[in-house]
Motif scaffolding. Sequence first.
Motif, mmCIF file in Angstrom:
data_model
loop_
_atom_site.group_PDB
_atom_site.id
_atom_site.type_symbol
_atom_site.label_atom_id
_atom_site.label_comp_id
_atom_site.label_asym_id
_atom_site.label_seq_id
_atom_site.Cartn_x
_atom_site.Cartn_y
_atom_site.Cartn_z
ATOM 1 N N VAL A 1 8.016 10.995 -3.413
ATOM 2 C CA VAL A 1 6.460 10.555 -3.192
ATOM 3 C C VAL A 1 5.952 11.366 -1.948
ATOM 4 O O VAL A 1 4.896 11.877 -1.890
ATOM 5 C CB VAL A 1 6.393 9.255 -3.440
ATOM 6 N N GLY A 2 6.462 11.137 -0.709
ATOM 7 C CA GLY A 2 6.093 11.956 0.228
ATOM 8 C C GLY A 2 4.969 11.329 1.057
ATOM 9 O O GLY A 2 4.477 11.694 2.423
ATOM 10 N N LEU A 3 4.507 10.153 0.696
ATOM 11 C CA LEU A 3 3.487 9.358 1.441
ATOM 12 C C LEU A 3 3.908 7.919 1.189
ATOM 13 O O LEU A 3 4.321 7.339 0.407
ATOM 14 C CB LEU A 3 2.107 9.343 0.726
ATOM 15 N N GLU A 4 3.597 7.145 2.319
ATOM 16 C CA GLU A 4 3.772 5.580 2.308
ATOM 17 C C GLU A 4 3.082 4.911 1.156
ATOM 18 O O GLU A 4 2.415 5.488 0.502
ATOM 19 C CB GLU A 4 3.428 5.152 3.598
ATOM 20 N N SER A 5 3.718 3.574 0.938
ATOM 21 C CA SER A 5 2.907 2.848 -0.181
ATOM 22 C C SER A 5 1.629 2.564 -0.107
ATOM 23 O O SER A 5 1.024 2.622 1.170
ATOM 24 C CB SER A 5 3.723 1.681 -0.166
ATOM 25 N N THR A 6 0.865 2.546 -1.149
ATOM 26 C CA THR A 6 -0.463 2.029 -1.207
ATOM 27 C C THR A 6 -0.249 0.517 -0.874
ATOM 28 O O THR A 6 0.471 -0.115 -1.291
ATOM 29 C CB THR A 6 -1.171 2.141 -2.531
ATOM 30 N N ILE A 7 -0.999 -0.236 0.011
ATOM 31 C CA ILE A 7 -1.381 -1.596 0.439
ATOM 32 C C ILE A 7 -2.531 -2.205 -0.002
ATOM 33 O O ILE A 7 -3.562 -1.753 0.297
ATOM 34 C CB ILE A 7 -1.110 -1.509 1.802
ATOM 35 N N VAL A 8 -2.365 -3.025 -0.782
ATOM 36 C CA VAL A 8 -3.411 -3.820 -1.429
ATOM 37 C C VAL A 8 -3.212 -5.405 -1.125
ATOM 38 O O VAL A 8 -2.152 -6.115 -1.121
ATOM 39 C CB VAL A 8 -3.390 -3.764 -3.056
ATOM 40 N N LYS A 9 -4.456 -5.922 -0.683
ATOM 41 C CA LYS A 9 -4.261 -7.389 -0.486
ATOM 42 C C LYS A 9 -4.911 -8.015 -1.394
ATOM 43 O O LYS A 9 -6.233 -7.717 -2.095
ATOM 44 C CB LYS A 9 -5.304 -7.586 1.034
ATOM 45 N N VAL A 10 -4.365 -9.261 -2.035
ATOM 46 C CA VAL A 10 -4.880 -9.845 -2.979
ATOM 47 C C VAL A 10 -5.409 -11.091 -2.402
ATOM 48 O O VAL A 10 -4.903 -11.911 -1.640
ATOM 49 C CB VAL A 10 -3.710 -10.452 -4.210
ATOM 50 N N ASP A 11 -6.920 -11.219 -2.612
ATOM 51 C CA ASP A 11 -7.517 -12.249 -1.601
ATOM 52 C C ASP A 11 -8.300 -13.112 -2.938
ATOM 53 O O ASP A 11 -9.412 -12.737 -3.042
ATOM 54 C CB ASP A 11 -8.614 -11.866 -0.603
ATOM 55 N N GLY A 12 -7.779 -14.155 -3.196
ATOM 56 C CA GLY A 12 -8.437 -14.963 -4.692
ATOM 57 C C GLY A 12 -8.542 -13.884 -5.869
ATOM 58 O O GLY A 12 -7.618 -13.241 -6.108
ATOM 59 N N GLY A 13 -9.731 -13.751 -6.073
ATOM 60 C CA GLY A 13 -10.082 -12.624 -7.184
ATOM 61 C C GLY A 13 -10.145 -11.213 -6.753
ATOM 62 O O GLY A 13 -10.579 -10.480 -7.661
ATOM 63 N N ARG A 14 -10.230 -11.048 -5.441
ATOM 64 C CA ARG A 14 -10.749 -9.811 -4.620
ATOM 65 C C ARG A 14 -9.232 -8.806 -4.589
ATOM 66 O O ARG A 14 -8.270 -9.769 -4.332
ATOM 67 C CB ARG A 14 -11.522 -10.153 -3.752
ATOM 68 N N LEU A 15 -9.543 -7.662 -4.640
ATOM 69 C CA LEU A 15 -8.694 -6.753 -4.171
ATOM 70 C C LEU A 15 -9.176 -5.834 -3.061
ATOM 71 O O LEU A 15 -10.265 -5.215 -3.238
ATOM 72 C CB LEU A 15 -7.908 -5.904 -5.322
ATOM 73 N N LEU A 16 -8.210 -5.831 -1.753
ATOM 74 C CA LEU A 16 -8.774 -5.085 -0.988
ATOM 75 C C LEU A 16 -7.730 -3.914 -0.759
ATOM 76 O O LEU A 16 -6.557 -4.132 -0.592
ATOM 77 C CB LEU A 16 -8.899 -5.877 0.369
ATOM 78 N N LEU A 17 -8.472 -2.700 -0.569
ATOM 79 C CA LEU A 17 -7.529 -1.574 -0.299
ATOM 80 C C LEU A 17 -7.261 -1.417 1.255
ATOM 81 O O LEU A 17 -8.188 -1.076 2.076
ATOM 82 C CB LEU A 17 -7.916 -0.193 -0.905
ATOM 83 N N LEU A 18 -6.092 -1.980 1.941
ATOM 84 C CA LEU A 18 -5.981 -1.887 3.138
ATOM 85 C C LEU A 18 -5.252 -0.196 3.615
ATOM 86 O O LEU A 18 -5.617 -0.115 4.729
ATOM 87 C CB LEU A 18 -4.822 -2.918 3.621
ATOM 88 N N ARG A 19 -4.482 0.401 2.638
ATOM 89 C CA ARG A 19 -4.041 1.635 3.046
ATOM 90 C C ARG A 19 -3.983 2.397 1.794
ATOM 91 O O ARG A 19 -3.086 1.933 1.008
ATOM 92 C CB ARG A 19 -2.957 1.481 3.763
ATOM 93 N N PRO A 20 -4.603 3.520 1.480
ATOM 94 C CA PRO A 20 -4.221 4.297 0.312
ATOM 95 C C PRO A 20 -2.859 4.910 0.618
ATOM 96 O O PRO A 20 -2.315 5.132 1.654
ATOM 97 C CB PRO A 20 -5.380 5.175 0.326
ATOM 98 N N GLY A 21 -2.347 5.232 -0.607
ATOM 99 C CA GLY A 21 -1.019 5.680 -0.321
ATOM 100 C C GLY A 21 -0.501 6.241 -1.977
ATOM 101 O O GLY A 21 -1.015 7.022 -2.545
ATOM 102 N N GLY A 22 0.988 6.012 -2.196
ATOM 103 C CA GLY A 22 1.768 6.761 -2.950
ATOM 104 C C GLY A 22 1.279 6.482 -4.779
ATOM 105 O O GLY A 22 1.503 7.217 -5.556
ATOM 106 N N ILE A 23 0.427 5.442 -4.691
ATOM 107 C CA ILE A 23 -0.451 5.155 -6.166
ATOM 108 C C ILE A 23 -1.684 5.349 -5.820
ATOM 109 O O ILE A 23 -2.614 4.419 -5.006
ATOM 110 C CB ILE A 23 0.092 3.852 -6.600
ATOM 111 N N ALA A 24 -2.453 6.027 -6.618
ATOM 112 C CA ALA A 24 -3.811 6.083 -6.390
ATOM 113 C C ALA A 24 -4.737 5.192 -6.868
ATOM 114 O O ALA A 24 -4.267 4.227 -7.662
ATOM 115 C CB ALA A 24 -4.438 7.372 -7.395
#
Length: 323
Positions: free
Chosen positions: A172-195
């Motif tokens: 992949v060559g990039l770190e993982s995508t980081i997503v925070k699950v906050d109730g029904g919301r999804l926050l993108l904390l770091r874009p990464g290997g999954i678009a």
Amino acid sequence: MAEVILAGAALDRATTLLAAGEVVAIPTETVYGLAGDATNGAAVARIFEAKGRPRFNPLIAHVADLAMAERIGVFDPLSRQLAGRFWPGPLTLVLPLRAGAGIHPLVTAGLDTIALRMPRGFAHGLIAGLGRPLAAPSANSSGRISATYAAAVEADLGSRIPLVVDGGKTPVGLESTIVKVDGGRLLLLRPGGIAADEIEAVAGTRLERGAKGVQSPGMLASHYAPNAAMRLDADAVRPGEALLAFGPRRVRDAGAAVAVKNLSPAGELREAAANLFGFMAELDRSGAPVIAVEPVPREGLGEAINDRLARAAAPRDKPLPPT
């Protein structure tokens, strides 16, 4: 210097070292990780010591299966849905930390959440064999370019750790995508290997951007940096600069660059992501004081590529130490 053992022969040696509280550099599908037992404070402290990593920056806990993850983090239906689709793989979920999870506080940096990922390949088998989650930030000095092959890890950290497991170039060559699950919301904390659009298609909701503060790994303003300064969205090469190119067309005076590496001559973002850190490191070794970077599209994986480039180019509080 560290032992370097091919992944096919390294499982027993790596397991023994980790069980004893040591740290080991291991291949994952994203980048190489510096792994230690996430339940062992001495092991986690060794990760920080080897990397020179700020203590306020949390670590990802890597798990072997959903059962292990459920013992650590509190899942809701949406987070389970995402794990079911993208695990094992380059997605990290930030979830509420379960009481009594046994994760050492250094891993969470005092937060009440935990970043969880299930890797593929050698790392997955290692965690399953050890039976405990592994904290495993990228295997490089803090703030430096992430390593996508074992030789880069050995050159950077070889004098500080006992073992580097050589699994070849990371796909992949990039770190993982980081997503925070906050109730029904999804926050993108770091874009990464999954678009982001792949995640949105599964979740049925939009990923929110603009998270503030350090809520997960990879959120420091200056990160992934070479010794050279980075000049982004360049439309020409200036005297003495190296060039990080993208696509079939070159910017003005490209032929005068000290050195040139093209992330993807065909303009393919997945290829560019896989080459990003390795090519940045090669251009850094050219000795050029500045690396000019041609524009990279921002859609799909281009969002993650531009995130890493922006952090590499960010002002630094102090110069990076030599390696």
